[in-house]
Design an enzyme around this catalytic site. Sequence first.
Site, PDB file in Angstrom:
ATOM      1  CG  HIS A 163       3.107 -17.023  39.014  1.00 25.71           C
ATOM      2  ND1 HIS A 163       3.813 -17.923  39.767  1.00 25.71           N
ATOM      3  CD2 HIS A 163       3.008 -15.900  39.754  1.00 25.71           C
ATOM      4  CE1 HIS A 163       4.116 -17.365  40.928  1.00 25.71           C
ATOM      5  NE2 HIS A 163       3.649 -16.141  40.945  1.00 25.71           N
TER       6      HIS A 163
HETATM    7  C1  UD1 Z   1       0.074 -12.858  42.688  1.00 26.31           C
HETATM    8  C2  UD1 Z   1       1.132 -12.161  43.504  1.00 26.31           C
HETATM    9  C3  UD1 Z   1       2.423 -12.991  43.514  1.00 26.31           C
HETATM   10  C4  UD1 Z   1       2.150 -14.430  43.897  1.00 26.31           C
HETATM   11  C5  UD1 Z   1       1.073 -14.981  42.966  1.00 26.31           C
HETATM   12  C6  UD1 Z   1       0.754 -16.426  43.261  1.00 26.31           C
HETATM   13  C7  UD1 Z   1       1.080  -9.693  43.491  1.00 26.31           C
HETATM   14  C8  UD1 Z   1       1.705  -8.488  42.953  1.00 26.31           C
HETATM   15  N1  UD1 Z   1       1.472 -10.856  42.950  1.00 26.31           N
HETATM   16  O1  UD1 Z   1       0.522 -12.840  41.324  1.00 26.31           O
HETATM   17  O2  UD1 Z   1       3.310 -12.433  44.461  1.00 26.31           O
HETATM   18  O3  UD1 Z   1       3.323 -15.195  43.772  1.00 26.31           O
HETATM   19  O4  UD1 Z   1      -0.102 -14.193  43.131  1.00 26.31           O
HETATM   20  O5  UD1 Z   1      -0.294 -16.903  42.502  1.00 26.31           O
HETATM   21  O6  UD1 Z   1       0.253  -9.598  44.393  1.00 26.31           O
HETATM   22  N2  UD1 Z   1      -6.346 -14.514  37.878  1.00 26.31           N
HETATM   23  C9  UD1 Z   1      -7.394 -15.345  37.572  1.00 26.31           C
HETATM   24  N3  UD1 Z   1      -7.961 -16.033  38.583  1.00 26.31           N
HETATM   25  C10 UD1 Z   1      -7.543 -15.942  39.857  1.00 26.31           C
HETATM   26  C11 UD1 Z   1      -6.467 -15.089  40.149  1.00 26.31           C
HETATM   27  C12 UD1 Z   1      -5.862 -14.395  39.146  1.00 26.31           C
HETATM   28  O7  UD1 Z   1      -7.811 -15.456  36.429  1.00 26.31           O
HETATM   29  O8  UD1 Z   1      -8.114 -16.588  40.742  1.00 26.31           O
HETATM   30  C13 UD1 Z   1      -5.724 -13.707  36.816  1.00 26.31           C
HETATM   31  C14 UD1 Z   1      -5.998 -12.233  37.015  1.00 26.31           C
HETATM   32  O9  UD1 Z   1      -7.165 -11.861  36.415  1.00 26.31           O
HETATM   33  C15 UD1 Z   1      -4.784 -11.578  36.391  1.00 26.31           C
HETATM   34  C16 UD1 Z   1      -3.703 -12.603  36.570  1.00 26.31           C
HETATM   35  O10 UD1 Z   1      -4.321 -13.847  36.870  1.00 26.31           O
HETATM   36  O11 UD1 Z   1      -5.006 -11.372  35.022  1.00 26.31           O
HETATM   37  C17 UD1 Z   1      -2.748 -12.206  37.645  1.00 26.31           C
HETATM   38  O12 UD1 Z   1      -3.352 -12.127  38.945  1.00 26.31           O
HETATM   39  P1  UD1 Z   1      -2.725 -11.145  40.073  1.00 26.31           P
HETATM   40  O13 UD1 Z   1      -3.445 -11.345  41.340  1.00 26.31           O
HETATM   41  O14 UD1 Z   1      -2.647  -9.796  39.520  1.00 26.31           O
HETATM   42  O15 UD1 Z   1      -1.237 -11.587  40.227  1.00 26.31           O
HETATM   43  P2  UD1 Z   1      -0.538 -13.011  40.156  1.00 26.31           P
HETATM   44  O16 UD1 Z   1       0.224 -13.100  38.892  1.00 26.31           O
HETATM   45  O17 UD1 Z   1      -1.481 -14.117  40.498  1.00 26.31           O
END
Ligand code: UD1
Length: 369
Positions: A209
């Site tokens: 991811h």
């Molecule tokens: C985040 C953390 C990363 C961790 C990872 C584990 C930061 C900068 N990054 O990355 O360190 O390893 O979590 O999962 O804090 N999304 C969903 N549903 C959810 C959560 C996220 O659809 O429940 C989508 C969001 O809308 C976004 C993408 O996933 O488009 C990324 O989510 P985000 O929280 O920004 O960062 P991660 O890539 O999950």
Amino acid sequence: MSKILLVVGARPNFMKMAPLYFAMSQAEGIEPAIVHTGQHYDYAMSQAFFEDLELPEPHHYLEVGSGTHAEQTGKVMIEFEKVLGADEPDLVVVFGDVNSTVACSLTAKKLHVPVAHVEAGLRSFDETMPEEINRRVTDAISDLLFTPSTDGDENLRQEGANHTRVRCVGNIMIDSVVTILSRISAAQEEETLRQLDLPPRDYALVTLHRPSNVDAKDSLNAILRYLNTLAERIVVVFPMHPRTRKNLARFGIDTAFNKGFRIIEPVRYREFITLQKNSRFVLTDSGGIQEETTYLRLPCLTLRPNTERPITVTQGTNELVDMTNVAEKSDQILSGNWKEGAVPPLWDGRTAGRIVEAIEEFAGAGHLQ
Ligand code: UD1
């Protein structure tokens, strides 16, 4: 009575917080409360973990959701400031390196509330990773720095941290692994594998991811093509993170994969530990999974140019790979030729107790005023 707020936001935080919540709940004179920022909000990324870890509902849920880094960090700060005003805690504990970690430590410090960072001192020395910025800022302002291994102490020393505030307590994630393993029966393991139609110890488990792997079409496509080839030799199961799944659709990547390549929804914690334990090897870009595989003494390939957890390479079962050598390294594992690894000191399931003792000691020494 010390009121302590434990802050979580994203999936890798929950298993780090749970053991500390339970240890603090049993300690005399500590009243812990859970703050969930809502950075991760899907059932599978959040609530399922609260259920498996047997945690209560968060005492505060901030509902910040996703956004750009500034939006997410800013929203967490605005909402967390209100919680601090209402609750007036004696200490805020933050975990790991996600955006919620840095946002809440900054907010607390500006209101003169002491901050403890669990998983302090880890460094990838790669400033293109958002997590590296989060780690460095959080450590620079935290009052208590709890490291999982002594390389963390050394990094903090190099950055000039006050050594009296640094304590190597071990890896708190392993506390949760130990607990969940004791709760999963052999029959439940078999059932999880049966439901996913996975041959025991004869499949590869994949999680990816990181923006560097999945946010550009070419790199994501190249990785998936490789996994599709690997699936001709061994079943490949890939519980896909929402970020990766969104990009798969956005880039219009062809998903007509071989039968052995199974992309599934993110799985819950107890299933994921079961899947790791029974796999032949793991291919990942996660931080925590490098540690869990080292504890489980299971071969791990980390698709990244660096790691903030070098002990998993020097002592554990992990190796860093890129697209030029991933096939060769997978072959090496499949031919049974891989290091056995050792479990690092203090990765023993008792880290939460050490943190509680250290907090009591620091408080007694006046470090929390
Ligand atoms: C985040 C953390 C990363 C961790 C990872 C584990 C930061 C900068 N990054 O990355 O360190 O390893 O979590 O999962 O804090 N999304 C969903 N549903 C959810 C959560 C996220 O659809 O429940 C989508 C969001 O809308 C976004 C993408 O996933 O488009 C990324 O989510 P985000 O929280 O920004 O960062 P991660 O890539 O999950």
